[in-house]
Scaffold this motif. Structure first.
Motif, PDB file in Angstrom:
ATOM      1  N   ILE A  78       0.837  -1.202   0.000  1.00 48.54           N
ATOM      2  CA  ILE A  78       0.000   0.000   0.000  1.00 48.54           C
ATOM      3  C   ILE A  78       0.875   1.257   0.000  1.00 48.54           C
ATOM      4  O   ILE A  78       0.593   2.227  -0.710  1.00 48.54           O
ATOM      5  CB  ILE A  78      -0.954  -0.005   1.217  1.00 48.54           C
ATOM      6  CG1 ILE A  78      -2.016  -1.091   1.022  1.00 48.54           C
ATOM      7  CG2 ILE A  78      -1.626   1.351   1.392  1.00 48.54           C
ATOM      8  CD1 ILE A  78      -2.953  -1.265   2.200  1.00 48.54           C
ATOM      9  N   GLU A  79       1.958   1.238   0.759  1.00 47.28           N
ATOM     10  CA  GLU A  79       2.890   2.364   0.755  1.00 47.28           C
ATOM     11  C   GLU A  79       3.504   2.562  -0.622  1.00 47.28           C
ATOM     12  O   GLU A  79       3.865   3.684  -1.003  1.00 47.28           O
ATOM     13  CB  GLU A  79       3.993   2.139   1.784  1.00 47.28           C
ATOM     14  CG  GLU A  79       3.524   2.293   3.224  1.00 47.28           C
ATOM     15  CD  GLU A  79       4.604   1.937   4.218  1.00 47.28           C
ATOM     16  OE1 GLU A  79       5.752   1.665   3.788  1.00 47.28           O
ATOM     17  OE2 GLU A  79       4.322   1.919   5.434  1.00 47.28           O
ATOM     18  N   GLY A  80       3.603   1.461  -1.380  1.00 44.22           N
ATOM     19  CA  GLY A  80       4.139   1.539  -2.736  1.00 44.22           C
ATOM     20  C   GLY A  80       3.114   1.956  -3.784  1.00 44.22           C
ATOM     21  O   GLY A  80       3.436   2.020  -4.971  1.00 44.22           O
ATOM     22  N   GLY A  81       1.870   2.205  -3.353  1.00 39.89           N
ATOM     23  CA  GLY A  81       0.856   2.707  -4.273  1.00 39.89           C
ATOM     24  C   GLY A  81      -0.205   1.710  -4.678  1.00 39.89           C
ATOM     25  O   GLY A  81      -1.110   2.048  -5.457  1.00 39.89           O
ATOM     26  N   ALA A  82      -0.138   0.478  -4.158  1.00 38.94           N
ATOM     27  CA  ALA A  82      -1.141  -0.528  -4.519  1.00 38.94           C
ATOM     28  C   ALA A  82      -2.454  -0.250  -3.801  1.00 38.94           C
ATOM     29  O   ALA A  82      -2.485   0.343  -2.719  1.00 38.94           O
ATOM     30  CB  ALA A  82      -0.639  -1.924  -4.158  1.00 38.94           C
ATOM     31  N   SER A  83      -3.544  -0.685  -4.396  1.00 41.52           N
ATOM     32  CA  SER A  83      -4.845  -0.571  -3.740  1.00 41.52           C
ATOM     33  C   SER A  83      -4.913  -1.573  -2.599  1.00 41.52           C
ATOM     34  O   SER A  83      -4.177  -2.573  -2.575  1.00 41.52           O
ATOM     35  CB  SER A  83      -5.974  -0.846  -4.731  1.00 41.52           C
ATOM     36  OG  SER A  83      -5.970  -2.216  -5.118  1.00 41.52           O
ATOM     37  N   ASP A  84      -5.821  -1.320  -1.656  1.00 47.48           N
ATOM     38  CA  ASP A  84      -5.949  -2.204  -0.511  1.00 47.48           C
ATOM     39  C   ASP A  84      -6.322  -3.616  -0.950  1.00 47.48           C
ATOM     40  O   ASP A  84      -5.749  -4.604  -0.466  1.00 47.48           O
ATOM     41  CB  ASP A  84      -7.024  -1.659   0.437  1.00 47.48           C
ATOM     42  CG  ASP A  84      -7.146  -2.487   1.711  1.00 47.48           C
ATOM     43  OD1 ASP A  84      -6.314  -2.304   2.600  1.00 47.48           O
ATOM     44  OD2 ASP A  84      -8.064  -3.324   1.772  1.00 47.48           O
ATOM     45  N   THR A 132       5.417  -7.729  -4.774  1.00 47.44           N
ATOM     46  CA  THR A 132       5.436  -6.552  -5.659  1.00 47.44           C
ATOM     47  C   THR A 132       5.131  -6.953  -7.097  1.00 47.44           C
ATOM     48  O   THR A 132       4.382  -6.269  -7.814  1.00 47.44           O
ATOM     49  CB  THR A 132       6.806  -5.860  -5.579  1.00 47.44           C
ATOM     50  OG1 THR A 132       7.058  -5.466  -4.223  1.00 47.44           O
ATOM     51  CG2 THR A 132       6.852  -4.635  -6.474  1.00 47.44           C
TER      52      THR A 132
END
Length: 354
Positions: A78-84, A132
Motif C-alpha cells: 500500500i505504501e508503494g501505491g497498490a490498492s488495498d 510486488t
C-alpha cells in the motif's frame, strides 16, 4: 569428521525470576530426587537472540520469527501505491508460503499465520519482491515452485542456522539446529520463595491507613549449570559454507552465553549475572554434557567453587572411563584465570579450522 564445540557454564543468580511458569513462579525441575530451579532452553535461546552481541555483531544476518508477514506485506504494498484489495490478494498468496493463514476475525481484515515462521532476511526480501510482482500483474509460480522461489535450505541467517526451524506445511525447508541448548538447572537444591508486598497511594489523606495495592511475587536464587553444544560443520553448512560468518556467529554466541540472561521480572530484581566459570571444549568426539556432576546436589559452601570442583571431577572421571573426549579446551574462572576474550577466540578458531 564433525567438529563439536561444547560450552559448560556456571552462573550465580541472586533473588530473581528470569523464566516463569504458567503461574508466574520460577520454573523448576526434580533432579536426583531433589527440587531445583530451572531455566528452559527456549528462554535461554530467546535471550541469546535478543542480546546486544547478536544484534550488533550479526546485524543484517538475523532472522525474524513471526506470524505477521501478511500484514507487513500489505503495508509495504500500500505504501508503494497498490490498492488495498490488490495488496491483500498479493500478500495472502505470498505469506501462505510460510504457513496457512487464519481467517480474518469478524469486522477485521488483518490475518496472521496459524504458526510462527522463522524467516531469514533473504527470504523476506524475496517475499517482498514476489508480492510486488503480483501486484504489478505478473503471474507467480504455482505451489511448490512458488515456495522454491522464496524458501531456502541455507542462507545468511545465523540464528536460524544455529537454532533451526520447523515449517509445518513444508518440511523440505526445515533446518536442523546446529546449536543444542540444554535447560539450565541449579547445581544444588533450590525452591521458589514468595514475596508479599504492598504499595501506598501517594494521595492518601493523613488519617487514612492501609495500602493502595497488595500483591505477591515469586523468586529464587542459585548457581545454574548451563550446557550448550555446537555442531560446527552443520553451522557452516546452514550458512551456505560461509566460514567467516559462522565464526562470527559462534563468537557472538560465546559472548552472549557469558553475559546475557532471560529477562523475566528484570526491572523488579535487576538480575545481570556474568558466568563465574566457563569451560569450552573442541573435538570430533561424540558430545557429552556434565549435568551428572550435580545429580547429587552440591551441599558444601562456597557453592560456586564447590560446583566448579564437582564439574571438573566429573569431567575427569568420564575421560578416564571413555578416553578424552576433547582435543583442546579453554577455561575462564573468575578470580583464578582465563578471559572471555580467550573463550571467544577459541570458539571462533574452532569454526575457522573445521
Amino acid at each position: 569428521m564433525t567438529t563439536f564445540v561444547q560450552f559448560h557454564l556456571l552462573t550465580s543468580y541472586g533473588p530473581s525470576n528470569p523464566n516463569r511458569d504458567d503461574q508466574g513462579r520460577p520454573k523448576q525441575a526434580m533432579v536426583g530426587g531433589v527440587p531445583r530451579l530451572r531455566m528452559s532452553s527456549q528462554s535461554v535461546k530467546r535471550a541469546l537472540r535478543e542480546s546486544a552481541f547478536f544484534a550488533l555483531d550479526l546485524q543484517g544476518n538475523m532472522g525474524v520469527r513471526t506470524k505477521r508477514l501478511y500484514e507487513r506485506l500489505v503495508s509495504m504494498l500500500i505504501e508503494g501505491g497498490a490498492s488495498d484489495t490488490a495488496a491483500r490478494a498479493a500478500a495472502e498468496q505470498v505469506a501462505a508460503i510460510f504457513g496457512k493463514l487464519d481467517a480474518p476475525k469478524k469486522g477485521e481484515e488483518t490475518r496472521v499465520a496459524t504458526t510462527l515462521a522463522f524467516i531469514s532476511p533473504e527470504e523476506w526480501a524475496l517475499a517482498e519482491d514476489l508480492a510486488t510482482k503480483a501486484v504489478a500483474g505478473e503471474a507467480l509460480p504455482k505451489d511448490k515452485d512458488l515456495k522454491k522461489a522464496v524458501l531456502r535450505h541455507a542462507d545468511g541467517a545465523v540464528d536460524i542456522a544455529m537454532f533451526g526451524r520447523m515449517l509445518a506445511d513444508d518440511a523440505d525447508f526445515n533446518r536442523d539446529a546446529a546449536v543444542q541448548v540444554a535447560h539450565a538447572i541449579t547445581t544444588h537444591s533450590a525452591q521458589p520463595e514468595e514475596d508479599w508486598f504492598s504499595a501506598v497511594d501517594d494521595l492518601n489523606k493523613a488519617e487514612e491507613t492501609g495500602a493502595g495495592h497488595l500483591g505477591e511475587i515469586a523468586f529464587g536464587s542459585g548457581v545454574f549449570y548451563q550446557y550448550v553444544c555446537v555442531n560446527c560443520d552443520l553451522l557452516i553448512e546452514n550458512l551456505k559454507g560461509d566460514k567467516a560468518l559462522a565464526a562470527r556467529g559462534i563468537e557472538a554466541l560465546a559472548r552472549a552465553l557469558a553475559q546475557s540472561t532471560p529477562r523475566g521480572k528484570q526491572n523488579t530484581f535487576a538480575h545481570h549475572p556474568r558466568a563465574h566459570y566457563i569451560l569450552a571444549e573442541r573435538g570430533p568426539q561424540a558430545p557429552r554434557d556434565l549435568s551428572g556432576a550435580f545429580f547429587a546436589p552440591v551441599r558444601a559452601q562456597p557453592w560456586l567453587e564447590t560446583s566448579v570442583t564437582e564439574l571438573k571431577s566429573t569431567r575427569d572421571a568420564i575421560d578416564a572411563a571413555y578416553g578424552q573426549v576433547w582435543d583442546a579446551a579453554c577455561e575462564l574462572h573468575v578470580g583464578q584465570g582465563g578471559t572471555l576474550a580467550e573463550i571467544v577466540e577459541f570458539a571462533g578458531r574452532a569454526v575457522r579450522e573445521a
